[in-house]
Design an enzyme around this catalytic site. Structure first.
Site, mmCIF file in Angstrom:
data_model
loop_
_atom_site.group_PDB
_atom_site.id
_atom_site.type_symbol
_atom_site.label_atom_id
_atom_site.label_comp_id
_atom_site.label_asym_id
_atom_site.label_seq_id
_atom_site.Cartn_x
_atom_site.Cartn_y
_atom_site.Cartn_z
ATOM 1 N N HIS A 1 24.779 32.155 -18.806
ATOM 2 C CA HIS A 1 25.155 33.796 -18.987
ATOM 3 C C HIS A 1 25.239 34.014 -17.667
ATOM 4 O O HIS A 1 25.024 33.863 -16.482
ATOM 5 C CB HIS A 1 23.918 34.201 -19.677
ATOM 6 N N CYS B 1 16.816 30.334 -19.091
ATOM 7 C CA CYS B 1 18.340 30.368 -19.216
ATOM 8 C C CYS B 1 19.027 30.201 -17.760
ATOM 9 O O CYS B 1 18.292 30.287 -16.894
ATOM 10 C CB CYS B 1 19.045 31.345 -19.892
#
Length: 523
Positions: free
Chosen positions: A410, A429
């Site tokens: 992301h 992440c």
């Protein structure tokens, strides 16, 4: 249109072919070794072998096999083969003696070039037996001849299987040693291990399974040359090379022509296309247990074999990127909500509003979260979502792929971290240094990409999910040394301590007096 009569004739013909094939196979497996004595004398020049018979040898071999069963890495497979084939010493007679193959000198002693130990493949024992067969006066009696032939056959079968497994699959199963390893990794099975019994040319087979990956050969060269990395001793450098060569032996490498790969210790993402990086960017990964480099490969102990991952470490995995979300809503994980969001809200009553975060209780949005006394709530009753916008923790876009760890790639509004050399700072992440560049590489110059650019530029955005036209494999991996495009071996800190865990397991296997059970346990 085939008539019933013709179909019946074809069926009968196929049945006859099958019976003929099975018969030939059975006869081949049970082939007569009536000339065993003659063959052995011809290869050894030792007169003792002239009287050898298949039946007498089979009785001795069966007994030796039963006695040595606990010393074999794959006793069931080996026992089944020789039982089904009349205890025929196919490896010894048809390959080792006939073709004068010196297993130890030609292969097993050379495993040090692979960072392994010859003891793992019983190199000394096999060499001693081969020398006895080369000396026409070393074996004095027929009983001794039978016993030594049985031992040569059995040790060769056991070590050849272990060697074949090591060269093609590595000696350690990553799934067994790492708590967060979700990459599909093929391990040896009965079919692959049985190949040594069915090859027409053992030497050709052993040569064919040598690792040939250019990356592997580059690390191997530095290992055998005694190379030294900057800031490391020769010993520590060698250990770096050894663990990464083991990783390169694992059968978990991408097979697609185009894929995305993230190397955790390098904090880098590459889009690979036909073996070349067509896009490279900095990334931030999850926080690790060894960021301060307290633990190294210089020393290790028994406790290093236990993998104790930090809660925020990015897992190793493989999956397929199937879609992107532009201007995503961040469903804040419960662990982050209870340890961070509620704590911030308790200290600043307007924290949630200022960061576009909605609070929920029992699934219903709370209209005035600033009126809640967050310092005294039951944290398990509340959940939080951050609306799209410039301050959203996921930035303007996230790339989705199925995985059991709920991680993804992301964007991020926290750009300053990309200027740091140590970028293990996320909750797990992978934050992208150039998310729009990745979108362009995956979508190309298409209308979908134009939509992505447009939506990412909006001031009051709504979340949009867009499917990839061509789903792209992704690999999140862990390599602490490799050869770059300029031919230089690059080294990176072992930020998660995974090198230490792997090296400790390799030492456990190689330092065992009898490594057979250790090898079997890592299949």
């Amino acid at each position: 249109m085939i008539s019933k009569h013709t179909s019946k004739k074809i069926t009968i013909a196929l049945l006859l072919i099958s019976i003929f094939t099975i018969t030939l196979t059975f006869q081949s497996c049970k082939k007569s070794r009536s000339d065993m004595g003659k063959q052995l004398f011809q290869e050894t020049k030792n007169k003792v072998f002239k009287s050898a018979t298949p039946d007498e040898f089979a009785a001795v071999f069966e007994k030796v096999l039963a006695e040595q069963k606990d010393n074999l890495a794959n006793p069931k497979l080996i026992t089944a083969f020789y039982t089904q084939n009349g205890f025929d010493p196919v490896l010894s007679i048809d390959h080792i003696l006939k073709n004068k193959i010196d297993l130890s000198s030609d292969y097993f002693y050379k495993v040090t070039q692979h960072g392994l130990e010859p003891e793992l493949f019983q190199a000394d024992e096999i060499e001693a037996l081969q020398k006895k067969f080369q000396d026409k006066k070393a074996i004095k009696t027929l009983d001794e001849a039978y016993h030594d032939l049985a031992m040569l056959e059995l040790l060769s079968a056991n070590s050849l299987i272990n060697y074949s497994n090591a060269m093609q699959f590595g000696i350690v199963s990553p799934r067994r040693i790492y708590a967060r390893y979700y990459t599909e990794t093929k391990r040896p099975d009965s079919a692959s291990m049985s190949q040594i019994f069915h090859t027409a040319d053992i030497k050709h087979y052993l040569d064919s399974i040598q690792p040939k990956d250019p990356q592997y050969l580059a690390l191997q060269k530095m290992l055998t040359d005694g190379g030294q990395a900057k800031g490391m001793t020769v010993k520590e450098t060698a250990r770096y090379l050894v663990v990464n060569m083991e990783r390169l032996r694992w059968k978990n490498k991408p097979t697609a022509s185009k894929f995305v790969v993230v190397n955790i210790p390098d904090y880098r993402l590459d889009v690979m296309d036909n073996g070349h990086s067509v896009l490279n960017m900095k990334v931030c990964v999850g926080e690790g247990r060894n960021i301060d480099k307290t633990n190294t490969l210089v020393e290790y102990d028994e406790s290093d074999k236990v993998d104790r991952p930090f809660s925020r470490e990015t897992p190793q995995l493989n999956s397929v990127i199937h879609s992107v979300q532009v201007n995503p809503v961040w469903n804040i994980p419960q662990s982050i909500a209870s340890k961070e969001i509620i704590v911030h809200a308790a200290n600043d009553r307007y924290y949630l509003a200022n960061n576009n975060i909605d609070a929920y209780k029992d699934g219903e949005v709370i209209e005035n979260p600033e009126t809640v006394d967050w310092s005294s709530v039951n944290k398990d009753e509340y959940s939080f979502k951050q609306r799209p916008g410039n301050d959203n923790a996921l930035g303007k876009i996230k790339f989705l792929f199925n995985n059991q760890s709920s991680v993804y790639l992301h964007d991020t509004p926290a750009k300053a971290a990309f200027d740091n050399s140590m970028r293990a700072v996320s909750h797990g992440c992978v934050r992208l240094g150039n998310p729009q560049g990745l979108a362009h590489e995956l979508f190309g110059n298409t209308s979908k990409y134009e939509t992505i650019v447009k939506d990412m530029g909006e001031d009051n955005p709504d979340p949009t999910t867009i499917a990839l036209p061509n789903k792209t494999p992704i690999y999140i991996t862990y390599m602490t040394c490799w050869e770059d495009e300029n031919g230089t071996i690059q080294f990176r800190p072992d930020v998660y301590g995974l090198d230490i865990v792997l090296y400790a397991h390799m030492q456990k296997i190689m330092n065992k007096k009898n490594p057979a059970d250790q090898l079997a346990g890592n299949l």
